[in-house]
Design a protein around this motif. Structure first.
Motif, PDB file in Angstrom:
ATOM      1  N   LEU A  30      -3.620   3.878  -0.876  1.00  0.00           N
ATOM      2  CA  LEU A  30      -3.852   3.463  -2.233  1.00  0.00           C
ATOM      3  C   LEU A  30      -3.238   1.913  -2.252  1.00  0.00           C
ATOM      4  CD1 LEU A  30      -1.850   6.424  -4.015  1.00  0.00           C
ATOM      5  CD2 LEU A  30      -4.505   5.895  -3.769  1.00  0.00           C
ATOM      6  N   PHE A  31      -4.017   0.973  -2.906  1.00  0.00           N
ATOM      7  CA  PHE A  31      -3.975  -0.109  -3.172  1.00  0.00           C
ATOM      8  C   PHE A  31      -3.281  -0.355  -4.465  1.00  0.00           C
ATOM      9  CE2 PHE A  31      -7.210   0.001   0.327  1.00  0.00           C
ATOM     10  CZ  PHE A  31      -6.651  -0.951   1.184  1.00  0.00           C
ATOM     11  N   ASP A  32      -3.130  -1.555  -4.899  1.00  0.00           N
ATOM     12  CA  ASP A  32      -2.785  -1.934  -6.315  1.00  0.00           C
ATOM     13  C   ASP A  32      -4.095  -2.026  -6.929  1.00  0.00           C
ATOM     14  OD1 ASP A  32      -1.276  -2.692  -8.661  1.00  0.00           O
ATOM     15  OD2 ASP A  32      -1.582  -4.761  -8.150  1.00  0.00           O
TER      16      ASP A  32
ATOM     17  N   PRO B 272     -11.868  -8.385   7.201  1.00  0.00           N
ATOM     18  CA  PRO B 272     -10.931  -8.597   8.182  1.00  0.00           C
ATOM     19  C   PRO B 272      -9.955  -7.645   7.998  1.00  0.00           C
ATOM     20  CG  PRO B 272     -11.431 -10.791   7.205  1.00  0.00           C
ATOM     21  CD  PRO B 272     -11.909  -9.795   6.415  1.00  0.00           C
ATOM     22  N   VAL B 273      -9.180  -7.463   9.058  1.00  0.00           N
ATOM     23  CA  VAL B 273      -8.028  -6.573   9.164  1.00  0.00           C
ATOM     24  C   VAL B 273      -6.926  -7.185   8.312  1.00  0.00           C
ATOM     25  CG1 VAL B 273      -7.186  -7.127  11.488  1.00  0.00           C
ATOM     26  CG2 VAL B 273      -6.306  -4.797  10.285  1.00  0.00           C
ATOM     27  N   LYS B 274      -5.919  -6.575   7.514  1.00  0.00           N
ATOM     28  CA  LYS B 274      -4.768  -7.344   7.096  1.00  0.00           C
ATOM     29  C   LYS B 274      -3.433  -6.340   7.194  1.00  0.00           C
ATOM     30  CE  LYS B 274      -5.049  -9.420   3.134  1.00  0.00           C
ATOM     31  NZ  LYS B 274      -5.153  -9.672   1.588  1.00  0.00           N
ATOM     32  N   SER B 275      -2.538  -7.049   7.258  1.00  0.00           N
ATOM     33  CA  SER B 275      -1.115  -6.305   7.153  1.00  0.00           C
ATOM     34  C   SER B 275      -0.622  -6.078   5.607  1.00  0.00           C
ATOM     35  CB  SER B 275      -0.151  -7.079   8.167  1.00  0.00           C
ATOM     36  OG  SER B 275       0.862  -6.108   8.414  1.00  0.00           O
ATOM     37  N   TYR B 276      -0.071  -4.902   5.722  1.00  0.00           N
ATOM     38  CA  TYR B 276       0.477  -4.632   4.186  1.00  0.00           C
ATOM     39  C   TYR B 276       1.714  -3.879   4.266  1.00  0.00           C
ATOM     40  CZ  TYR B 276      -4.346  -5.117   2.361  1.00  0.00           C
ATOM     41  OH  TYR B 276      -5.497  -5.593   1.797  1.00  0.00           O
ATOM     42  N   LYS B 277       2.573  -4.023   3.353  1.00  0.00           N
ATOM     43  CA  LYS B 277       4.043  -3.347   3.583  1.00  0.00           C
ATOM     44  C   LYS B 277       3.838  -1.829   2.737  1.00  0.00           C
ATOM     45  CE  LYS B 277       8.770  -3.686   2.266  1.00  0.00           C
ATOM     46  NZ  LYS B 277       9.973  -4.730   1.356  1.00  0.00           N
ATOM     47  N   LEU B 278       4.194  -0.864   3.570  1.00  0.00           N
ATOM     48  CA  LEU B 278       4.142   0.620   2.944  1.00  0.00           C
ATOM     49  C   LEU B 278       5.465   0.695   1.960  1.00  0.00           C
ATOM     50  CD1 LEU B 278       3.034   3.244   3.359  1.00  0.00           C
ATOM     51  CD2 LEU B 278       4.526   3.740   5.131  1.00  0.00           C
ATOM     52  N   THR B 279       4.874   1.086   0.902  1.00  0.00           N
ATOM     53  CA  THR B 279       5.943   1.262  -0.157  1.00  0.00           C
ATOM     54  C   THR B 279       6.352   2.485  -0.528  1.00  0.00           C
ATOM     55  OG1 THR B 279       4.444   1.086  -1.959  1.00  0.00           O
ATOM     56  CG2 THR B 279       5.449  -1.038  -1.419  1.00  0.00           C
TER      57      THR B 279
ATOM     58  N   ILE C 107       0.823  -1.255   0.061  1.00  0.00           N
ATOM     59  CA  ILE C 107       0.102  -0.037   0.103  1.00  0.00           C
ATOM     60  C   ILE C 107       0.984   1.185  -0.175  1.00  0.00           C
ATOM     61  CG2 ILE C 107      -1.823  -1.103   1.264  1.00  0.00           C
ATOM     62  CD1 ILE C 107      -1.086   0.499   3.816  1.00  0.00           C
ATOM     63  N   ALA C 108       0.318   2.294  -0.250  1.00  0.00           N
ATOM     64  CA  ALA C 108       0.802   3.559  -0.132  1.00  0.00           C
ATOM     65  C   ALA C 108       0.091   4.589   0.639  1.00  0.00           C
ATOM     66  CB  ALA C 108       1.109   4.494  -1.500  1.00  0.00           C
ATOM     67  N   LEU C 109       0.607   5.513   1.622  1.00  0.00           N
ATOM     68  CA  LEU C 109      -0.247   6.229   2.546  1.00  0.00           C
ATOM     69  C   LEU C 109      -0.152   7.748   2.232  1.00  0.00           C
ATOM     70  CD1 LEU C 109       0.428   4.652   5.960  1.00  0.00           C
ATOM     71  CD2 LEU C 109      -1.990   4.648   4.768  1.00  0.00           C
ATOM     72  N   ASP C 110      -0.946   8.620   2.634  1.00  0.00           N
ATOM     73  CA  ASP C 110      -0.830   9.732   2.564  1.00  0.00           C
ATOM     74  C   ASP C 110       0.200  10.433   3.422  1.00  0.00           C
ATOM     75  OD1 ASP C 110      -2.621  11.547   4.997  1.00  0.00           O
ATOM     76  OD2 ASP C 110      -3.640   9.647   4.369  1.00  0.00           O
ATOM     77  N   LYS C 111       0.635  11.424   3.280  1.00  0.00           N
ATOM     78  CA  LYS C 111       1.830  11.990   4.418  1.00  0.00           C
ATOM     79  C   LYS C 111       1.619  12.463   5.626  1.00  0.00           C
ATOM     80  CE  LYS C 111       5.433  15.582   4.283  1.00  0.00           C
ATOM     81  NZ  LYS C 111       6.006  16.692   3.766  1.00  0.00           N
ATOM     82  N   ASP C 112      -0.056  12.797   6.078  1.00  0.00           N
ATOM     83  CA  ASP C 112      -0.497  13.276   7.144  1.00  0.00           C
ATOM     84  C   ASP C 112      -0.696  12.008   7.941  1.00  0.00           C
ATOM     85  OD1 ASP C 112      -0.164  15.909   6.489  1.00  0.00           O
ATOM     86  OD2 ASP C 112      -2.627  16.012   6.409  1.00  0.00           O
TER      87      ASP C 112
END
Length: 843
Positions: free
Chosen positions: A195-197, A170-177, A145-150
């Motif tokens: 943001l997801f693929d 369910p909750v899942k764990s993603y790597k922040l790219t 995933i990608a995250l907004d700066k804030d």
């Protein structure tokens, strides 16, 4: 005469300071509101234009994973056809939905309703034009995933960290790219954006191969309207296409409409402040004229006409108005900047932009300030012109005649009675009587303000013996001084009365509505916990219900699943529930039949709906499900109509086979031994410590349904504080001028033995009496208005019953007394410091 007016303004700087402050505060609110909304509107319009700057055509659908049959979205094949049209440079498919990010403490980052997920859609250069990456890059696999700066900053996340994200499952764990910046509205509102693929986002928010929206960019020089014409035949039935310019204009218009509500509310409170200020200004000029009776009479004796005297007083008002408006406008600029800072500090990310100062707030500030001051000074100016030259020969002041008081009281009585009659008539008319009550409230307020001088004597007379008994001579003198000049006391008390009328009315209504909502909650919910998505809009997954049933200590679980059935060709809202458990978690009162029949795939109907259609327990009815399949069902029970339940109850096992994806807004849980921190922890663990799911106990539920009322009340109190501040200035002004007028009298009292401490006590008690008098009038009128307004809305609020917040009313009266004490500090000190010999010689 103009020189004389200027000389008088400069000669009475201290006396006119309070007037300047009153006008200044009102003008500051008016100009600050206009500047703030202009600045905000310009910034949002600029951002809107920027967002659509590179978009030639935008395509919008309302497709979602919960409604895939009727709104399929836009297929990838359709996007490819759009890309081949003349003038099209690129086509980008978009998806969005709920996505909640867990912070390091495991709790949701953001505000639930503003937590959003979307898809990363890179072009040929590997970049998504909608997002600028400050660190890393966009997701390329299903575990990224990608995250907004804030959001990344709030969660203390850096590229490479594992981030727990929950959508409706369910909750899942993603790597922040990657970490990006954006002007997305969700982030600006204090939420988050994940943001997801693209294939992952399609699976989460719609279905593989489909998009909810699309942005089309054009090659340089291409006609957007021509591209739009080519796209429209390619779109599915429920899609809509518009040019980027049309969307930017539409969004700008929506922004203007949205801000107009805020603008009107703030200007409304500014108007209240200015209305209160009128009494202070009028009072000030009335007392100034009274103190200058001999001076004005001498001017008449040496040849000044009535018109010249009138113009002299109005010129003073004009000078005061101009000065106050200029200072108020400067304060308005600071207020506008302060409002922006407060909103930013509260979590709202406002778009950047310069402060806009157009001609409108400048003209409005000057016009409002000068007009209000001149309006307030008109009556004192008219009275000043009537002072006869013979008054210069003695010390007689312009005392109001019996005839003028009789005329005033008669007019006030007629207006007040007319207003009261209109309010009662509006209350009797129910929901259609709001405008009548509004007219009646205005008339009643004006009538009471006119009558306040008449009311002051009998009302203050009631407390005079008690004050005299407790405070002795000081108390007796204070109560006599409070009614010595009924007009002045009335004008001072009016300002407090107006403010407390509004505050009391809002409090009574707010507490009553809050109590009604609280009663509905506590009377209808037996469950210890209510579970729902933090967004408050999306539904829970069926797996949540199963997981909650397995949690330790749970004795009953029932969803309140939202559905719809056609029963005998009549549409009915249906709640899907768990047979046997629904009665344990919600108050369902059977009227006929048995709720146990829900376990036999029968339905239950509330008594009102059953009576309307002639149904009863045992009736067979024709039913059409959401998927259009038809059957016959038996009504196994009827139950008492309940505002917390739908008109029909049905077992979830009956509804689920006919729904693409059941919509479960809430699940209610009963646990053994009631709500405890251990039970709550068990439920959290059972749901996989999901930050997107909210678990609320009974108190949380009450706050969920009634918390907004208290928030709104606090905002209103804050805004009305300005009107009350002006009322305080009025008390200070009245007492200061009263002390000035009574210098000789105070000197005599000091000479015959009244020490400085008792002089201070006298002035303070006078202020308290006047303040409490105004407060009592305001509390009474506010309560009456709240009762009337309540009659117009009680039909739409179940369980509505008037509740008088006696604790708050007592607090208002206590604060009014405190206002009197604080307002009297300076005048009391001035009175005590008077030299008795100098004061005795004062004329």
């Amino acid at each position: 005469m103009f020189k004389t007016a200027l000389r008088n303004v400069l000669a009475h700087k201290a006396r006119l300071l309070m007037t300047v402050l009153a006008v200044m505060l009102g003008v500051a609110f008016v100009s600050g509101t206009l500047i703030f909304t202009d600045t905000l509107g310009n910034a949002f319009r600029h951002q809107s234009a920027k967002n659509y700057d590179k978009v030639a055509v935008a395509v919008t659908t309302y497709a979602s994973a919960d409604d895939t049959d009727r709104r399929a979205g836009i297929s990838e094949q359709t996007l490819q056809k759009m890309a081949k049209l003349d003038g099209v440079a690129s086509v980008t498919g978009r998806l969005d939905g709920f996505a909640g990010v867990a912070g390091t403490d495991g709790k949701l980052i953001g505000q639930g309703w503003a937590n959003k997920g979307g898809n990363f859609a890179p072009g040929k250069d590997g970049k998504d034009p909608s997002y600028t990456f400050a660190q890393g890059s966009g997701p390329a696999r299903d575990d990224q995933i990608a995250l907004d700066k804030d959001t990344a900053a709030k969660g203390e996340y850096t590229v490479g960290d594992n981030v727990r994200v929950a959508t409706n499952g369910p909750v899942k764990s993603y790597k922040l790219t990657g970490i990006f910046t954006t002007e997305d509205g969700a982030v600006n509102a204090g939420g988050s954006l994940v943001l997801f693929d693209t294939p992952v986002a399609q699976q989460l928010y719609l279905k593989p191969g489909y998009f909810q929206n699309a942005n089309v960019t054009a090659v340089p020089g291409a006609d957007a309207q021509k591209i739009l014409t080519g796209i429209e035949p390619l779109l599915p039935k429920d899609a809509e296409a518009k040019t980027g310019k049309a969307l930017a204009d539409e969004e700008a218009k929506n922004i203007e409409t949205g801000l107009s509500g805020l603008n009107q509310m703030l200007l409304g409170f500014a108007g209240i402040a200015l209305f209160v200020g009128i009494f202070l200004i009028s009072n000030t000029f009335t007392m100034l004229v009274a103190q200058r009776t001999r001076e004005l009479a001498l001017m008449r004796a040496v040849g000044a006409s009535r018109g010249q005297v009138r113009r002299s007083v109005l010129t003073e008002a004009l000078v005061v108005g101009v000065i106050a408006s200029a200072i108020g406008f400067g304060l308005g600029l600071a207020l506008a900047a302060g409002l922006r800072s407060v909103m930013s500090a509260s979590g709202a990310k406002l778009p950047a932009g310069p402060m806009i100062v157009s001609a409108t707030p400048v003209v409005a500030a000057l016009a409002v300030g000068v007009f209000v001051t001149l309006l307030a000074a008109l009556l004192p100016a008219w009275r000043a012109a009537k002072i006869p030259p013979v008054a210069a020969m003695n010390s007689v002041h312009g005392v109001a005649t019996t005839k003028s008081l009789v005329v005033r009281n008669s007019i006030g009585g007629v207006i007040a009675l007319g207003g009261a009659a209109a309010i009662v008539a509006g209350a009797a008319a129910g929901k259609d009587g709001k405008y009548l009550i509004g007219l009646g409230a205005f008339l009643a307020l004006v009538g009471v303000i006119i009558l306040i001088p008449l009311l002051s004597r009998p009302v203050i007379a009631l407390v005079r013996p008690a004050i005299a008994k407790v405070f002795g001579v000081s108390g007796k003198l204070a109560s006599q001084n409070a009614v010595r000049n009924p007009r002045r006391t009335g004008a001072t008390a009016s300002a407090l009365a107006i403010g407390l009328t509004l505050v009391t009315g809002l409090s009574v209504l707010g507490v009553t509505i809050g109590a009604a909502i609280d009663k509905v909650t506590t009377d209808n919910i037996k469950a210890d916990y209510m579970v729902q998505m933090a967004s408050g809009r999306s539904g829970l997954d069926n797996d949540v219900v199963s997981a909650l049933r397995k949690a330790p200590g749970v004795t009953a679980v029932s969803p309140k699943q939202s559905s719809f059935l056609k029963i005998d060709d009549t549409g009915q809202s249906v709640a899907g529930v768990t047979p046997g458990d629904i009665e344990k978690v919600l108050a369902v009162e059977p009227v006929s039949g048995s709720l146990a029949t829900l376990g036999q795939n029968q339905i239950a109907v509330d008594d009102t709906t059953a009576a309307k259609h002639g149904w009863k327990a045992g009736s067979r009815v024709a039913v059409e499900f959401e998927d259009k399949k038809k059957t016959e069902l038996t009504i196994g029970a009827t139950y008492k109509e309940n505002e917390f339940l739908d008109s029909v109850l049905a077992p979830t096992a009956l509804l689920d086979p006919h729904a693409t994806k059941p919509f479960i807004p809430q699940v209610f849980v009963k646990v053994d031994g009631g709500a405890t921190s251990a039970h709550e922890k068990a439920l959290v663990n059972a749901l996989g410590d999901n930050p997107a799911i909210s678990i609320m106990d009974q108190q949380d539920i009450r706050n969920e349904f009634g918390g907004m009322i208290n928030t709104l009340l606090n905002i209103m109190y804050g805004l009305l504080a300005m009107a009350l501040l002006i009322a305080v200035l009025g008390v200070v002004n009245t007492l200061a001028m009263s002390v000035f007028e009574r210098q000789q009298e105070i000197g005599m009292l000091r000479a015959i033995g009244l020490d400085r401490r008792r002089v201070k006590t006298m002035i303070r008690l006078e202020a308290v009496v006047i303040s409490l008098f105004g407060a009592v009038i305001g509390v009474g009128l506010g309560s009456f208005l709240a009762w009337a307004i309540g009659q117009t809305i009680k039909g739409s609020i179940p369980g509505y019953a008037l509740v008088m917040p006696w604790d708050r009313i007592a607090l208002f009266l206590l604060l009014a007394a405190l206002v009197g004490v604080l307002a009297a500090m300076w005048p009391a000190r001035s009175a005590a410091k008077l030299n008795m010999l100098t004061a005795i010689k004062t004329e």
